[in-house]
Design an enzyme around this catalytic site. Structure first.
Site, PDB file in Angstrom:
ATOM      1  N   SER A  27       0.833  -1.197   0.000  1.00 56.78           N
ATOM      2  CA  SER A  27       0.000   0.000   0.000  1.00 56.78           C
ATOM      3  C   SER A  27       0.877   1.260   0.000  1.00 56.78           C
ATOM      4  CB  SER A  27      -0.962  -0.043   1.190  1.00 56.78           C
ATOM      5  OG  SER A  27      -1.990   0.904   1.052  1.00 56.78           O
ATOM      6  N   HIS A  43      -7.952  -5.417  -0.504  1.00 51.64           N
ATOM      7  CA  HIS A  43      -6.723  -4.620  -0.450  1.00 51.64           C
ATOM      8  C   HIS A  43      -5.528  -5.371   0.124  1.00 51.64           C
ATOM      9  CE1 HIS A  43      -4.100  -1.217  -0.298  1.00 51.64           C
ATOM     10  NE2 HIS A  43      -4.090  -1.157   1.026  1.00 51.64           N
ATOM     11  N   ASP A  90      -9.799  -4.537  -5.048  1.00 52.18           N
ATOM     12  CA  ASP A  90      -9.249  -3.574  -4.088  1.00 52.18           C
ATOM     13  C   ASP A  90      -9.968  -2.239  -4.255  1.00 52.18           C
ATOM     14  OD1 ASP A  90      -7.711  -1.838  -2.549  1.00 52.18           O
ATOM     15  OD2 ASP A  90      -5.803  -2.708  -3.174  1.00 52.18           O
TER      16      ASP A  90
END
Length: 280
Positions: free
Chosen positions: A120, A257, A227
């Site tokens: 991320s 995610h 996601d």
């Protein structure tokens, strides 16, 4: 790495880990190490926004069993590290802190190949890290990376005071226990973005876009097809802008995610470890 002080060894259900602190670019940072007596490689884990390295126990355990010594820090303003919560004025400072971790790992394990794995926001940091320090890396793994276009940044920056837009824990994984643990975790930040951090995101995304390609560095991009937090179609142009001559892509249908915490996490980590085997 300066000012190290061991704060204890912690027994966990998986691989043993220990923590110590070092003086980073803006203050005292906490680093966690999952040791291996004779590692085939070093893995440096880079966590995402608002979370902390302690959420990567399962990933670290898999990597240790695969032959890695694993290192990861809590970024400034995150987890157990010092600083105003989730306040990052310049991600170049975070990249520099990660390099301090790499230096420590190389001191501990001279001549052992180093692999960087970022998720991320950590994927964004890892991508920039590879642009700055990629010549020394054996491989790079980007998981659901904030790279290219992240629509939430300009939306929130349109407000003088960014509104609080809480993360829906269900968007993390189809395993809803992951979201429940995230929501209950006192080391996870559950408040709004800081404006300075949003501005730093925008600056860093632009810097990466013009920061150059990764050349022959073996790179694995893993992403959940479903996601919602860091959508696939936003990250793809960012990956395309930096990819070198050795990119492997794995998109997981139905995954959300946190692919390392998904119901198919073992498939994902099998792909990661197989990629590392090829790279080293």
């Amino acid at each position: 790495m300066d000012d190290q002080s061991i704060t204890g060894v912690r027994s966990v259900t998986m691989a043993e880990s220990r923590e110590h602190t070092f003086t980073g670019t803006t203050g005292l940072n906490t680093i966690r190490v999952w040791p291996h007596s004779r590692p085939r490689y070093v893995a440096i884990l880079i966590h995402g926004y608002g979370e902390h390295i302690g959420r990567y126990e399962y990933v670290a355990d898999r990597l240790v069993r695969h032959g890695a010594a694993v290192y990861g820090l809590d970024h400034m303003g995150h987890g157990k590290s010092a600083g105003d919560r989730v306040h990052i004025a310049d991600f170049e400072d975070v990249v520099t802190d990660v390099y301090s971790v790499e230096e420590q790992a190389r001191d501990d394990h001279p001549g052992v190949p180093v692999v960087v794995i970022g998720h991320s926001m950590g994927g964004m940091i890892a991508a920039r890290y590879a642009q700055r320090y990629g010549d020394g890396l054996a491989a790079l793994v980007l998981s659901g990376p904030v790279i290219g276009e992240w629509a939430i940044v300009p939306i929130l920056l349109a407000h003088e005071e960014p509104p609080d837009v809480p993360i829906d824990p269900a968007t993390l994984s189809r395993d809803l226990s992951v979201g429940a643990a995230y929501a209950a975790d006192p080391l996870v930040w559950h408040g709004p973005f800081k404006r300075a951090t949003l501005e730093a995101f925008a600056t860093t995304l632009a810097t990466i876009a013009k920061g150059g390609r990764l050349g022959p560095l073996p790179t694995l991009w893993v992403h959940g097809a479903d996601d919602e937090l860091v959508p696939l179609n936003g990250s793809r142009p960012g990956v395309e802008a930096i990819k070198g001559t050795n990119l492997t892509e794995r998109i997981y249908e139905g995954a959300r995610h946190e692919v390392f915490n998904e119901i198919n996490k073992d498939e994902v980590l099998d792909d990661v470890t197989a990629f590392i085997d090829r790279a080293i």
